[in-house]
Scaffold this motif. Sequence first.
Motif, PDB file in Angstrom:
ATOM      1  N   MET A 124       2.705  -4.184  -6.210  1.00  0.00           N
ATOM      2  CA  MET A 124       1.619  -4.887  -5.526  1.00  0.00           C
ATOM      3  C   MET A 124       1.851  -6.379  -5.360  1.00  0.00           C
ATOM      4  O   MET A 124       1.081  -7.046  -4.665  1.00  0.00           O
ATOM      5  CB  MET A 124       0.300  -4.656  -6.277  1.00  0.00           C
ATOM      6  N   CYS A 165      -5.301  -0.839  -2.097  1.00  0.00           N
ATOM      7  CA  CYS A 165      -4.424  -0.431  -3.204  1.00  0.00           C
ATOM      8  C   CYS A 165      -5.243  -0.039  -4.430  1.00  0.00           C
ATOM      9  O   CYS A 165      -5.017   1.025  -5.040  1.00  0.00           O
ATOM     10  CB  CYS A 165      -3.463  -1.564  -3.557  1.00  0.00           C
ATOM     11  N   LEU A 182       0.833  -1.207   0.000  1.00  0.00           N
ATOM     12  CA  LEU A 182       0.000   0.000   0.000  1.00  0.00           C
ATOM     13  C   LEU A 182       0.865   1.254   0.000  1.00  0.00           C
ATOM     14  O   LEU A 182       0.583   2.212  -0.736  1.00  0.00           O
ATOM     15  CB  LEU A 182      -0.925  -0.018   1.217  1.00  0.00           C
TER      16      LEU A 182
END
Length: 512
Positions: free
Chosen positions: A275, A287, A215
């Motif tokens: 990610m 996200c 994140l």
Amino acid sequence: MIYILQKARHNDESDPAEESKADDAIYASELLPKESSGPVALSVRRAKQLISLYTMVQNPNMTDLKISDLIVLPPLWIRCDGSDPERTCWLGAEPLKAGNKITGINFYMVTCDGPTADKTCFANLEELKTGHKMKHHSSVVMTKGFARYELIRAAAIEDTIVESESNICVDITWNTVEKILETPPLISAATLALAEGLKTGVTEWPEPLESESALELVQEFLTDLKRKLDGYCISGNSNETEKIKCDTAAVDSSIKSIFSERGDLDFAEQLWCKMRSVSSYQELIECFTLIIKSLEHGEIQPWIHQGSSSLLSNLIQQSYHGKIEVISLSGITPIQMLLEIGLDKMKKDYVSFFIGQELATLTSLDYFISTSVDLQEQVHRVQKLHHMLEIMVSCMVLLQFKHENLFPLTQICMKYYKENPLNEKHVFQLPIRPALVKKFYQNDHPEIWKVDISSGHGQREVKTTWQVSTNPPVEHMTSNNTGLFSDSTVNGSSEERMYFITMAKCSQVHFT
């Protein structure tokens, strides 16, 4: 089609009447023990009886049997238990035909002994040839050799010894054998056999270079893009190049070493690199929430490669026109979005490799990167690409193959996988010159070595085969007659290669 006979099995739920019928064909004492799971052989005596019956019912001279219409049966092979002095493991019979008429029978006997490292147990080639001539009344015989070498057992990669799961063998055939276990001459015909690719047995994701969460990485990435859009000059991060190197789904270092660094990663691909370390479903949602809000508010205007049909790519394209559809980040949607962008990046990595190495064209790779099929099928096709990559790496890193050999191998792999499902056990075969791999086998022992001695032509051809192999040539002998094979070594040493010795002989009976 052929018939293979072996012992019947006990079945606790079988009908007693059916068992009685089976006893009429095979003696009750020969039934398979309940604890056994592999194929079990018949006694040699029983096998010879069945071969005799097989021959009689096809012999037109057996008029006493009163068979009006003789039928040519398929070849018959019977598993034998090696209970005779010759240790017979197979008996076979095959009809000789002239059109639809049977003219005789070919009989085969295969014997097996070993394993042993004592080469004094090995046959002498001249004695084999003489024995063949005497048995078949031949004045001239031909010999043909075959040898299989395992090229890769352990390979040194980046100063470490990697126990490779690759199975790379070379099969070599040649005419005119001079002696038992001779090294094949360089004028032989050779075929490389590859099954599976380079693997270490462990697959790990690359270690994150920073301790930040996915994140946090995504937030920083979006902030940098927003600042660039606002006109701020952002100095390059020296670690950024390292972060976005081709990862190709957590492959080992030997595979990564042959990839050139791609400098054309689009927004979605860079996003995947941030990610891929996501730690939870909730973090995944957070996200994508950040990304979608940035697109909705026009805070970023990322570029993406053409050809992607992922949900995120569609949202980015919509953002160019100032409005994007509402996406519910629930259920499997966030997971699917992450899978799509990862899959797109992997496709581009593979395409970059195969095109960069001049092993394929974009057109020839279209089947593997097509987005016209569902997501599950796309995953399967990328798995095929990865298997092809593993095979190429095995040949490049371990065998030092050049383009002239890698290119035809790539074409063989692509043709197979365009027509068949993923099969990492499939053996891909590539004709090569023996000199190309000689250094890998010239001082090694073969896995299989055999010589065929033959005479006659057409249906009159007869053959004698002598073979040694490191693996048992018949499964039913090892699983049920383990005492048959000794663990003998020479002078108590096990350094010599242990071989099973197999002999196959044939004879003919002609009815007319």
